[in-house]
Design a protein around this motif. Structure first.
Motif, PDB file in Angstrom:
ATOM      1  N   LYS A 256      51.143  24.814  24.835  1.00  0.00           N
ATOM      2  CA  LYS A 256      50.750  23.928  25.929  1.00  0.00           C
ATOM      3  C   LYS A 256      49.769  24.578  26.894  1.00  0.00           C
ATOM      4  O   LYS A 256      49.439  24.008  27.919  1.00  0.00           O
ATOM      5  N   GLU A 257      49.324  25.793  26.585  1.00  0.00           N
ATOM      6  CA  GLU A 257      48.449  26.498  27.530  1.00  0.00           C
ATOM      7  C   GLU A 257      47.165  25.741  27.798  1.00  0.00           C
ATOM      8  O   GLU A 257      46.598  25.817  28.881  1.00  0.00           O
ATOM      9  N   GLU A 258      46.682  24.982  26.788  1.00  0.00           N
ATOM     10  CA  GLU A 258      45.456  24.213  26.962  1.00  0.00           C
ATOM     11  C   GLU A 258      45.568  23.232  28.132  1.00  0.00           C
ATOM     12  O   GLU A 258      44.604  22.929  28.795  1.00  0.00           O
ATOM     13  N   ALA A 259      46.792  22.740  28.354  1.00  0.00           N
ATOM     14  CA  ALA A 259      46.989  21.741  29.405  1.00  0.00           C
ATOM     15  C   ALA A 259      47.092  22.380  30.783  1.00  0.00           C
ATOM     16  O   ALA A 259      47.014  21.698  31.803  1.00  0.00           O
ATOM     17  N   MET A 260      47.273  23.711  30.836  1.00  0.00           N
ATOM     18  CA  MET A 260      47.432  24.385  32.133  1.00  0.00           C
ATOM     19  C   MET A 260      46.076  24.696  32.748  1.00  0.00           C
ATOM     20  O   MET A 260      45.151  25.100  32.073  1.00  0.00           O
ATOM     21  N   VAL A 261      45.995  24.508  34.045  1.00  0.00           N
ATOM     22  CA  VAL A 261      44.770  24.857  34.760  1.00  0.00           C
ATOM     23  C   VAL A 261      45.064  26.113  35.564  1.00  0.00           C
ATOM     24  O   VAL A 261      45.807  26.079  36.539  1.00  0.00           O
ATOM     25  N   LEU A 262      44.539  27.239  35.100  1.00  0.00           N
ATOM     26  CA  LEU A 262      44.787  28.513  35.777  1.00  0.00           C
ATOM     27  C   LEU A 262      43.603  28.851  36.675  1.00  0.00           C
ATOM     28  O   LEU A 262      42.497  29.039  36.195  1.00  0.00           O
ATOM     29  N   ASP A 263      43.847  28.906  37.983  1.00  0.00           N
ATOM     30  CA  ASP A 263      42.780  29.243  38.921  1.00  0.00           C
ATOM     31  C   ASP A 263      42.637  30.764  38.948  1.00  0.00           C
ATOM     32  O   ASP A 263      43.507  31.470  39.469  1.00  0.00           O
ATOM     33  N   THR A 264      41.578  31.253  38.348  1.00  0.00           N
ATOM     34  CA  THR A 264      41.433  32.706  38.181  1.00  0.00           C
ATOM     35  C   THR A 264      40.597  33.365  39.283  1.00  0.00           C
ATOM     36  O   THR A 264      40.579  34.583  39.378  1.00  0.00           O
ATOM     37  N   LYS A 265      39.904  32.570  40.099  1.00  0.00           N
ATOM     38  CA  LYS A 265      38.988  33.147  41.100  1.00  0.00           C
ATOM     39  C   LYS A 265      39.713  34.068  42.073  1.00  0.00           C
ATOM     40  O   LYS A 265      39.222  35.139  42.432  1.00  0.00           O
ATOM     41  N   LYS A 266      40.909  33.643  42.501  1.00  0.00           N
ATOM     42  CA  LYS A 266      41.669  34.430  43.474  1.00  0.00           C
ATOM     43  C   LYS A 266      42.044  35.792  42.873  1.00  0.00           C
ATOM     44  O   LYS A 266      41.901  36.830  43.523  1.00  0.00           O
ATOM     45  N   ASP A 267      42.508  35.778  41.604  1.00  0.00           N
ATOM     46  CA  ASP A 267      42.884  37.035  40.940  1.00  0.00           C
ATOM     47  C   ASP A 267      41.677  37.943  40.742  1.00  0.00           C
ATOM     48  O   ASP A 267      41.755  39.157  40.940  1.00  0.00           O
ATOM     49  N   LEU A 268      40.537  37.357  40.359  1.00  0.00           N
ATOM     50  CA  LEU A 268      39.323  38.143  40.129  1.00  0.00           C
ATOM     51  C   LEU A 268      38.852  38.807  41.422  1.00  0.00           C
ATOM     52  O   LEU A 268      38.448  39.970  41.422  1.00  0.00           O
ATOM     53  N   ARG A 269      38.919  38.067  42.516  1.00  0.00           N
ATOM     54  CA  ARG A 269      38.498  38.639  43.815  1.00  0.00           C
ATOM     55  C   ARG A 269      39.443  39.747  44.258  1.00  0.00           C
ATOM     56  O   ARG A 269      39.014  40.761  44.819  1.00  0.00           O
ATOM     57  N   MET A 270      40.731  39.529  43.985  1.00  0.00           N
ATOM     58  CA  MET A 270      41.728  40.556  44.335  1.00  0.00           C
ATOM     59  C   MET A 270      41.443  41.848  43.555  1.00  0.00           C
ATOM     60  O   MET A 270      41.453  42.947  44.126  1.00  0.00           O
ATOM     61  N   ILE A 271      41.148  41.714  42.246  1.00  0.00           N
ATOM     62  CA  ILE A 271      40.823  42.894  41.428  1.00  0.00           C
ATOM     63  C   ILE A 271      39.552  43.563  41.950  1.00  0.00           C
ATOM     64  O   ILE A 271      39.493  44.790  42.090  1.00  0.00           O
ATOM     65  N   THR A 272      38.537  42.747  42.252  1.00  0.00           N
ATOM     66  CA  THR A 272      37.258  43.283  42.746  1.00  0.00           C
ATOM     67  C   THR A 272      37.457  44.067  44.038  1.00  0.00           C
ATOM     68  O   THR A 272      36.914  45.175  44.199  1.00  0.00           O
ATOM     69  N   MET A 273      38.241  43.523  44.981  1.00  0.00           N
ATOM     70  CA  MET A 273      38.469  44.206  46.254  1.00  0.00           C
ATOM     71  C   MET A 273      39.180  45.543  46.035  1.00  0.00           C
ATOM     72  O   MET A 273      38.851  46.540  46.682  1.00  0.00           O
ATOM     73  N   HIS A 274      40.146  45.575  45.129  1.00  0.00           N
ATOM     74  CA  HIS A 274      40.855  46.832  44.861  1.00  0.00           C
ATOM     75  C   HIS A 274      39.927  47.866  44.218  1.00  0.00           C
ATOM     76  O   HIS A 274      40.016  49.062  44.538  1.00  0.00           O
ATOM     77  N   LEU A 275      39.047  47.419  43.330  1.00  0.00           N
ATOM     78  CA  LEU A 275      38.084  48.343  42.715  1.00  0.00           C
ATOM     79  C   LEU A 275      37.136  48.912  43.765  1.00  0.00           C
ATOM     80  O   LEU A 275      36.802  50.108  43.739  1.00  0.00           O
ATOM     81  N   LEU A 276      36.693  48.071  44.689  1.00  0.00           N
ATOM     82  CA  LEU A 276      35.802  48.534  45.770  1.00  0.00           C
ATOM     83  C   LEU A 276      36.524  49.520  46.686  1.00  0.00           C
ATOM     84  O   LEU A 276      35.928  50.505  47.133  1.00  0.00           O
ATOM     85  N   ASP A 277      37.811  49.262  46.943  1.00  0.00           N
ATOM     86  CA  ASP A 277      38.591  50.190  47.786  1.00  0.00           C
ATOM     87  C   ASP A 277      38.764  51.541  47.090  1.00  0.00           C
ATOM     88  O   ASP A 277      38.806  52.583  47.749  1.00  0.00           O
TER      89      ASP A 277
END
Length: 899
Positions: A256-277
């Motif tokens: 059923k994963e196709e039916a799920m809408v996963l908002d990934t922008k928040k996770d990507l920004r969180m990863i980016t901020m940690h990499l910058l830190d």
């Protein structure tokens, strides 16, 4: 009417048209009972097309209308079984069997599904037990070392398989893997991280869940450790997670994963901020900082500039540009420096360049520049020289990244003056930073003019007076570079007691001194890159075996500057740079007007160049170049690729050396160079590939299973084919390469055809140049061995290829005749239709055939006789026609010959 039309198409196995008819009928229909039938019928079409998701969906729609539609239930059961949903398929089959208990098909399906479900449960239970057992062994400190290693390896393999990854995930595996990481045992940590990486690959929902469970803080902390293997493994784990969040890599559908809408922008920004830190944290190791920079380099800038969304780049510039600048501005010799590796600052400069190139408009670039200017201004403090040094180091770092921006920063008030003033400082650290900055600044001619008038004297003084080797070598390179940029030729390089040879000798001495750090030794390579423009220097250099080996060893350091400098020095030594051809008339005119006419140095003549190439090959230059090609694309620039391609082309000049080049991995290394880089670089690499392909077995030249398995990359053929679209020697050698490949296997022949090479090869068969025409005809002769080529290129109507081959059989050139007659012999043997077609394409066919049969060269004569035999065997009327001509007399004459 549409339904009946669809039924007819279905019976004729034209499922696509049947689907179109049923779809149109569904749109028009208002009757529910008929609607169920239409959906049921369309489901049958989707089953035949193996589109099981659509088949199950249509069958479900039919069942929604009529719950007892036995055909729809059975079709849904079939679709669900193919989708791996055995329990749901079993339920539908059970309903069918209940409705029609005597239907043997339903009973058989039930039995099969029941057995499959039992087997699936058995495997699942078995996998669960294996996973549990592995974790017990790994978490038991008293377990034998061999058992633990085996369990760790098995766990990694299981994590890479979808079924295994899901069982680990469902059985509290992530928590147990976390326990392994917390043991602080390096081997267990590696096994756990690699298993997690396999579990995340290609599964967005699982990757997201693992990210949230572990936490970005923990992942970045593990990546920060001063252990190269662990740091790299964690970096790969984070890359797998990022790939899933970005929707890249191998995506698979999981229920059923196709039916799920996963908002990934928040996770990507969180990863980016940690990499910058991570970039500015003192707790992070040099290895960890490099990993963070590499992840930012790979995932922040757009892969395709046609994609208008550069929000990731603008986010990093707004939230992390100052942090990247801080890394660039670090001075390793100062006590407050962050932990760095030899590549950290250069990787940061590459990131600055990629971010700047990814900006879409002037306002975005102005914002980038303003942030840099403000940060540099905040560092310039006349009362605090250490702080000012950081500002100069930042400018130096930006000049190695987005050069245009660095040039603007040089124009800031007081920057250039400060750089020149620091050269005259008594402190060695000031001199070191200032000299490096001057070197990077002097690349631009307009700046070099200012520096020549202000800094050359200082650099000379520094070179002569300083006892610090690090500063001395940089001063030398600075003077070499200024000489090149300022157009003063060798004048600046001859400032010491002696000529360029002495300076080059000093550079070689530094290069071989392993007690000097790599960062300093790379400047010796850069110095040689300039000094080897002198013919005497390059000749001495290739005779210095230790210096060559030291340079080749440094080439493996994955440093952008080193790679470019090594490639430049090798281009100079092999004379593979472009030279302007002197027009004799203009030379005479220049002499008449008493103008200086540059003359070729005796050591730049062909004999000396050949000797240098042989010396480099003996020293192992191919292995070094192969290593250089493998480094990350952020380090190996397009300019460096072009230089390496030039060197390879020079090395391939002598056919006797090509075996050595292949043996040391040169053939394989050339393929990426022919596919990516500058246009000139791709052509040079393609030409070198063509030279190798002309005389080498593809299995040896391009090792691996790709050729043998018939999965040879089309880009490899394209690379060689690219040369056929240029002139002269490149065309000829490319055709030889394709001829060699086309004689190897049918799969290789089809690769050449799929790359649409036939029109190019055919065009060269019309060439006036004898060698080109011969090479093209020989290539075609090999290609026609393929049945597909024969049918598509010669049997199909609407082309004159057969006529061209027949006419080439009548050429005076024996080699062309042999190839053309060979092709015609193969064609007429393969297709009877071509035998009769041959007699229609030209009125000269009989005369040409008779000439072939009477030819003095027995190879040509043999081919002519095979063609005659094929024509007679093909058709009784054609045989009769031939016997009535002089050919019977010719054949009788030949049959009486002694041989």
């Amino acid at each position: 009417q549409l339904k009946e039309e669809g039924n007819k198409y279905f019976q004729a196995s034209d499922y696509e048209k049947a689907i179109q008819s049923y779809t149109q009928a569904i749109k028009l229909n208002k009757d529910k009972a008929l609607q169920a039938v239409l959906y049921r019928n369309r489901a049958a079409c989707f089953l035949k097309k193996e589109e099981y998701v659509k088949a199950a969906s249509d069958a479900s729609r039919a069942i929604d209308i009529n719950a007892s539609d036995i055909k729809a239930l059975f079709r849904r059961s079939q679709a669900l079984e193919k989708l791996g949903k055995l329990d749901q398929a079993f339920k539908d089959a059970q309903k069918c069997a209940t409705m029609e208990p005597r239907n043997k098909n339903f009973q058989e399906t039930l039995r099969r599904l029941g057995a499959d479900i039992q087997e699936k449960l058995r495997i699942q239970f078995s996998t669960d037990m294996r996973v549990q057992k592995m974790f017990e062994i790994l978490l038991d400190e008293n377990s034998e070392k061999e058992k633990r290693e085996k369990a760790a390896n098995n766990l990694i393999v299981l994590g890479r398989e979808e079924a295994g990854a899901e069982r680990i995930f469902q059985n509290n595996g992530v928590n147990l893997l976390l326990q392994l990481i917390e043991t602080k045992n390096a081997e267990l940590i590696l096994a756990a991280v690699r298993t997690l990486s396999g579990m995340c690959t290609g599964h967005k929902a699982r990757a997201t869940a693992i990210l949230h469970y572990l936490g970005v803080d923990s992942i970045c902390m593990w990546m920060s450790v001063d252990n190269e293997e662990i740091s790299l493994a964690v970096c790969n784990l984070l890359q797998s997670i990022i790939d899933c969040l970005l929707g890249e890599g191998k995506e698979e559908h999981h229920g059923k994963e196709e039916a799920m809408v996963l908002d990934t922008k928040k996770d990507l920004r969180m990863i980016t901020m940690h990499l910058l830190d991570m970039l500015v944290s003192k707790k992070v190791s040099g290895q960890g900082r490099d990993r963070a920079l590499n992840l930012l380099n790979k995932n922040i800038p757009r892969k395709d500039l046609k994609d208008h969304d550069n929000s990731r780049t603008t986010f990093v510039i707004d939230n992390g540009l100052k942090k990247i600048l801080k890394v660039v501005g670090q001075i390793p010799e100062m006590p407050d420096c962050l932990p760095l590796t030899e590549n950290t600052q250069l990787t940061a400069s590459v990131l600055l360049n990629k971010l700047y190139d990814d900006l879409r408009c002037d306002p975005e670039r102005d914002n980038y520049r303003v942030i840099c200017e403000e940060y540099i201004k905040s560092k310039i403090d006349p009362q605090n020289m250490d702080k000012t040094l950081h500002a100069i180091q930042i400018v130096s770092g930006v000049l190695q990244g987005p050069f245009d921006l660095g040039n603007k920063l040089l124009g800031m008030k007081g920057v250039m003056e400060m750089m020149v003033a620091l050269c005259g400082s008594e402190r060695e650290i000031d001199q070191l930073v200032a000299v490096e900055a001057l070197i990077h600044a002097s690349t631009k001619l307009s700046r070099a003019t200012f520096i020549i008038s202000n800094g050359v004297t200082l650099l000379k003084e520094i070179y002569k007076k300083t006892k610090n080797e690090k500063i001395k070598i940089r001063a030398l390179v600075g003077l070499c570079k200024l000489g090149s940029a300022g157009g003063t030729d060798y004048g600046l390089r001859q400032f010491a007691e002696g000529s360029t040879e002495k300076l080059a000798k000093q550079c070689r001495k530094w290069l071989c001194n392993t007690s000097i750090d790599t960062r300093t030794r790379k400047w010796a390579v850069e110095g040689l890159a300039y000094l080897t423009l002198d013919a005497d220097v390059k000749d001495d250099f290739v005779e210095d075996e230790p210096a060559l080996q030291a340079m080749f060893e440094l080439a493996k350091a994955s440093d952008k500057t080193i790679l470019y400098s090594v490639a430049s020095a090798l281009v100079n030594c092999t004379n593979s740079y472009d030279t302007k051809e002197l027009v004799p008339e203009l030379v005479q005119l220049a002499k008449f007007s008493k103008q200086h006419v540059p003359e070729e140095h005796p050591k730049d003549k062909k004999d000396f160049v050949v000797k240098r190439v042989k010396r480099l090959l003996k020293a192992g230059v191919v292995s070094a170049l192969a290593c250089m090609v493998k480094v990350d694309s952020a380090i190996l620039t397009d300019q460096s690729k072009e230089l390496i391609a030039r060197v390879f082309l020079a090395l391939c000049e002598d056919p006797k050396d090509r075996g050595t080049i292949v043996a040391q991995g040169g053939g394989k290394a050339l393929i990426p160079l022919a596919v990516e880089g500058t246009d000139v670089g791709k052509i040079k690499a393609s030409h070198a590939l063509a030279k190798i392909a002309a005389i080498s077995n593809p299995d040896m030249a391009f090792p691996g299973e790709r050729v043998r398995a018939g999965s040879w990359k089309s880009s490899d053929v394209t690379s060689i084919l690219r040369c056929t679209r240029w002139d002269g020697l490149q065309n000829y050698e490319a055709l030889l390469g394709l001829t060699n490949f086309s004689g190897r296997s049918d799969k290789l022949r089809m690769k050449i055809v799929k790359e649409r090479a036939l029109p190019d090869i055919e065009n060269y068969m019309f060439e006036n140049h004898d060698q080109l025409r011969q090479a093209a005809t020989e290539c075609m002769c090999n290609l026609v061995v393929s049945k597909e080529v024969t049918h598509s290129a010669f049997v199909a109507d609407g082309n004159d290829r057969l006529k061209l081959v027949v006419l080439l059989c009548g050429e005076d050139d024996e080699k062309v005749q042999i190839a053309a007659a060979g092709a015609l012999a193969v064609l007429t043997a393969a297709q009877k239709k071509l035998c009769s077609k041959m007699t229609e394409v030209t009125n000269q066919w009989l005369e040409i055939l008779q000439r072939l049969c009477l030819h003095d060269n027995m190879e040509v004569q043999h081919r002519g006789l095979v063609i005659a035999f094929n024509l007679m065997s093909a058709d009784k009327d054609l045989a009769k026609k031939l016997v009535e001509t002089e050919l019977l007399e010719i054949l009788t004459f030949i049959s009486k010959q002694d041989d």
